[in-house]
Enzyme design. Structure first.
Site, PDB file in Angstrom:
ATOM      1  N   LYS A 138     -13.670  -6.141  -6.574  1.00 24.55           N
ATOM      2  CA  LYS A 138     -14.902  -5.258  -6.657  1.00 24.55           C
ATOM      3  C   LYS A 138     -14.672  -3.865  -6.119  1.00 24.55           C
ATOM      4  O   LYS A 138     -14.988  -2.937  -6.841  1.00 24.55           O
ATOM      5  CB  LYS A 138     -16.027  -6.058  -6.239  1.00 24.55           C
ATOM      6  CG  LYS A 138     -16.414  -7.214  -6.945  1.00 24.55           C
ATOM      7  CD  LYS A 138     -17.676  -7.882  -6.428  1.00 24.55           C
ATOM      8  CE  LYS A 138     -18.022  -9.059  -7.180  1.00 24.55           C
ATOM      9  NZ  LYS A 138     -19.256  -9.683  -6.647  1.00 24.55           N
ATOM     10  N   GLY A 139     -14.115  -3.873  -5.007  1.00 21.22           N
ATOM     11  CA  GLY A 139     -13.513  -2.360  -4.536  1.00 21.22           C
ATOM     12  C   GLY A 139     -14.389  -2.625  -3.154  1.00 21.22           C
ATOM     13  O   GLY A 139     -14.952  -3.397  -2.894  1.00 21.22           O
ATOM     14  N   ALA A 140     -13.556  -2.226  -2.127  1.00 25.61           N
ATOM     15  CA  ALA A 140     -13.574  -2.236  -0.713  1.00 25.61           C
ATOM     16  C   ALA A 140     -13.604  -0.872   0.180  1.00 25.61           C
ATOM     17  O   ALA A 140     -13.164  -0.995   1.388  1.00 25.61           O
ATOM     18  CB  ALA A 140     -12.611  -3.305   0.013  1.00 25.61           C
ATOM     19  N   ASP A 143      -1.270  -2.452  -4.385  1.00 28.03           N
ATOM     20  CA  ASP A 143      -2.557  -2.350  -3.568  1.00 28.03           C
ATOM     21  C   ASP A 143      -3.317  -1.115  -4.287  1.00 28.03           C
ATOM     22  O   ASP A 143      -2.755   0.099  -4.353  1.00 28.03           O
ATOM     23  CB  ASP A 143      -2.578  -2.749  -1.994  1.00 28.03           C
ATOM     24  CG  ASP A 143      -2.756  -3.997  -1.726  1.00 28.03           C
ATOM     25  OD1 ASP A 143      -3.398  -4.609  -2.725  1.00 28.03           O
ATOM     26  OD2 ASP A 143      -2.599  -4.506  -0.939  1.00 28.03           O
ATOM     27  N   ARG A 172     -13.208  -3.825   6.529  1.00 34.23           N
ATOM     28  CA  ARG A 172     -13.598  -4.067   5.230  1.00 34.23           C
ATOM     29  C   ARG A 172     -13.933  -5.494   4.965  1.00 34.23           C
ATOM     30  O   ARG A 172     -14.841  -5.559   4.020  1.00 34.23           O
ATOM     31  CB  ARG A 172     -12.436  -3.434   4.104  1.00 34.23           C
ATOM     32  CG  ARG A 172     -12.376  -2.010   4.303  1.00 34.23           C
ATOM     33  CD  ARG A 172     -11.323  -1.789   3.212  1.00 34.23           C
ATOM     34  NE  ARG A 172     -10.143  -1.834   3.736  1.00 34.23           N
ATOM     35  CZ  ARG A 172      -9.021  -1.224   4.180  1.00 34.23           C
ATOM     36  NH1 ARG A 172      -9.353  -0.094   4.785  1.00 34.23           N
ATOM     37  NH2 ARG A 172      -8.037  -1.645   4.441  1.00 34.23           N
ATOM     38  N   ARG A 173     -13.707  -6.278   5.703  1.00 39.39           N
ATOM     39  CA  ARG A 173     -13.835  -7.710   5.346  1.00 39.39           C
ATOM     40  C   ARG A 173     -15.485  -7.996   5.976  1.00 39.39           C
ATOM     41  O   ARG A 173     -16.015  -8.734   5.511  1.00 39.39           O
ATOM     42  CB  ARG A 173     -12.849  -8.756   5.985  1.00 39.39           C
ATOM     43  CG  ARG A 173     -11.301  -8.694   5.690  1.00 39.39           C
ATOM     44  CD  ARG A 173     -11.581  -9.144   4.131  1.00 39.39           C
ATOM     45  NE  ARG A 173     -11.612  -8.077   3.297  1.00 39.39           N
ATOM     46  CZ  ARG A 173     -11.044  -7.182   2.833  1.00 39.39           C
ATOM     47  NH1 ARG A 173      -9.859  -6.801   3.495  1.00 39.39           N
ATOM     48  NH2 ARG A 173     -11.445  -6.226   2.018  1.00 39.39           N
ATOM     49  N   ARG A 192      -4.530  -7.186 -10.829  1.00 37.90           N
ATOM     50  CA  ARG A 192      -5.636  -7.842  -9.932  1.00 37.90           C
ATOM     51  C   ARG A 192      -6.865  -6.963 -10.035  1.00 37.90           C
ATOM     52  O   ARG A 192      -6.861  -5.918  -9.777  1.00 37.90           O
ATOM     53  CB  ARG A 192      -5.052  -7.770  -8.592  1.00 37.90           C
ATOM     54  CG  ARG A 192      -5.926  -8.334  -7.668  1.00 37.90           C
ATOM     55  CD  ARG A 192      -5.417  -8.060  -5.967  1.00 37.90           C
ATOM     56  NE  ARG A 192      -4.116  -8.659  -5.845  1.00 37.90           N
ATOM     57  CZ  ARG A 192      -3.163  -8.367  -4.929  1.00 37.90           C
ATOM     58  NH1 ARG A 192      -3.612  -7.131  -4.105  1.00 37.90           N
ATOM     59  NH2 ARG A 192      -2.108  -8.717  -4.619  1.00 37.90           N
ATOM     60  N   LYS A 250       0.802  -1.012   0.143  1.00 37.31           N
ATOM     61  CA  LYS A 250      -0.068  -0.328  -0.102  1.00 37.31           C
ATOM     62  C   LYS A 250       0.895   1.393  -0.002  1.00 37.31           C
ATOM     63  O   LYS A 250       1.743   1.240   0.900  1.00 37.31           O
ATOM     64  CB  LYS A 250      -0.975  -0.032   1.147  1.00 37.31           C
ATOM     65  CG  LYS A 250      -2.069  -1.015   1.152  1.00 37.31           C
ATOM     66  CD  LYS A 250      -3.132  -0.882   2.262  1.00 37.31           C
ATOM     67  CE  LYS A 250      -4.231  -1.776   2.133  1.00 37.31           C
ATOM     68  NZ  LYS A 250      -4.383  -2.776   1.734  1.00 37.31           N
ATOM     69  N   GLN A 277      -9.939  -1.495  -9.049  1.00 33.08           N
ATOM     70  CA  GLN A 277     -11.298  -1.741  -8.708  1.00 33.08           C
ATOM     71  C   GLN A 277     -12.674  -1.409  -9.391  1.00 33.08           C
ATOM     72  O   GLN A 277     -12.572  -0.587  -9.827  1.00 33.08           O
ATOM     73  CB  GLN A 277     -11.297  -1.020  -7.273  1.00 33.08           C
ATOM     74  CG  GLN A 277     -10.083  -1.030  -6.123  1.00 33.08           C
ATOM     75  CD  GLN A 277     -10.342  -0.166  -4.989  1.00 33.08           C
ATOM     76  OE1 GLN A 277     -10.547  -0.448  -3.973  1.00 33.08           O
ATOM     77  NE2 GLN A 277      -9.959   1.197  -5.162  1.00 33.08           N
ATOM     78  N   HIS A 308     -14.480 -13.941  -4.338  1.00 40.28           N
ATOM     79  CA  HIS A 308     -15.094 -15.087  -3.828  1.00 40.28           C
ATOM     80  C   HIS A 308     -16.264 -15.586  -4.559  1.00 40.28           C
ATOM     81  O   HIS A 308     -16.791 -16.488  -4.104  1.00 40.28           O
ATOM     82  CB  HIS A 308     -15.202 -15.028  -2.346  1.00 40.28           C
ATOM     83  CG  HIS A 308     -13.777 -14.542  -1.593  1.00 40.28           C
ATOM     84  ND1 HIS A 308     -13.709 -13.052  -1.464  1.00 40.28           N
ATOM     85  CD2 HIS A 308     -12.830 -15.181  -1.471  1.00 40.28           C
ATOM     86  CE1 HIS A 308     -12.608 -13.090  -0.728  1.00 40.28           C
ATOM     87  NE2 HIS A 308     -11.769 -14.029  -0.772  1.00 40.28           N
TER      88      HIS A 308
END
Length: 321
Positions: A200-202, A147, A301-302, A197, A110, A176, A240
């Site tokens: 979707k975006g977080a 990232d 975020r998870r 990579r 990051k 993203q 996922h």
């Protein structure tokens, strides 16, 4: 509107709240759920988890957690940590990792943890720090991917990526799909030798810059995926969602890609059985493995991504155990 669409903005806002961070991190049971998503606090924890994941036939991308650094000494400390980590990872990189095939070990960076937000010369500090890490990674036989963070950093991040690619053509970056600009970025950055990579975006983003709601984001992801699969680079499909994974496999087949020309990526601690199933089908799967003490933003975020994670967390809070 789905309940998850209502919860997600609140959780993403909480990810940036120091007050809520102080509250959540003091709750003892929080650690039980954090351990599902974070490999531990130390380099030894990361190396141990890496050894196990590589032994299962999966690839790995390791993220030393931290972001939004505004202190030069802290940014330098992050660089030193990555350099030490890469020295350890050099011992784990298989001899079979060559330029002609995907590398099994990668580190994720990051740029905001490397000084990107420093007030006077953040861009150049982050560029110089990332260059040091990329140099060490190349010597260790390890890939590097930069990232993505919130949309306010995108222009600076991609500018640094372009500069780094002059010396490190295999450098990967994250795009993203929920950002309205990403289709154009996919077209620009998916040239020969590139690694993208796609996630979707977080982050919590306004409607002016990002698609809102699951259906719109899914459609954007599929559009970007088609661009990457028809491009000349190496798509890294970070999802996922079974629909997205199946779409990636179908598009790879339709565009004539071999299994060495793309990969599926999933987070540490999520859909482990599915990861191993894909490995059994001879697909390349890379696990995104975070570690370190600065886990709060990543953790929130998870929770925002999957309502099941939040339900598990709330149940833990009310448990007598």
């Amino acid at each position: 509107m789905a309940p998850s669409d209502l919860l997600r903005p609140a959780l993403l806002a909480a990810a940036r709240s120091p007050r809520i961070e102080r509250t959540v991190t003091k709750i003892p049971v929080t650690r039980n759920l954090v351990d599902r998503f974070v490999a531990g606090g130390t380099e030894d924890d990361a190396v141990s988890a890496t050894t196990s994941i590589l032994g299962s036939g999966r690839y790995i991308s390791i993220d030393y957690l931290g972001e939004d650094t505004t202190d030069l000494a802290q940014a330098s400390g992050t660089v030193s940590h990555y350099l030490t980590l890469l020295s350890s990872l050099a011992q784990l990189a298989p001899a079979s990792d060559t330029d002609g095939r995907p590398r099994s070990i990668e580190v994720s960076l990051k740029l905001s943890a490397l000084g990107q937000f420093l007030p006077r010369d953040g861009h150049n500090v982050a560029l110089e720090n990332a260059h040091k890490i990329c140099t060490a990674a190349e010597e260790a036989g390890v890939w590097v991917t930069v990232d993505a963070e919130d949309h306010t950093t995108t222009d600076s991040t991609l500018s640094i990526v372009r500069e780094l690619r002059q010396d490190f053509p295999s450098l990967g970056t994250v795009l993203q799909a929920y950002l309205r600009r990403t289709e154009a970025d996919c077209k620009e950055l998916s040239g020969p030798g590139s690694r993208i990579r796609l996630c979707k975006g977080a982050y919590k983003e306004p409607a002016s810059v990002a698609f809102q709601g699951k259906e719109a984001v899914d459609e954007a992801y599929l559009r970007c995926l088609r661009i990457l699969m028809n491009g000349q680079g190496y798509p890294m499909v970070a999802s996922h969602d079974p629909v997205m994974v199946d779409a990636a496999l179908q598009q790879a087949k339709a565009t004539g890609r071999t299994t060495d020309e793309f990969e599926i990526q999933m987070l540490y601690g999520i859909r482990d059985t599915e990861q191993l199933r894909l490995i059994g089908e001879q697909q390349h799967v890379r696990v995104y493995l975070p570690y370190g003490d600065q886990w709060y933003g990543y953790f929130m975020r998870r929770l925002a991504e999957r309502p099941a994670n939040l339900a598990f967390f709330l149940k833990s809070l009310t448990s007598k155990n």
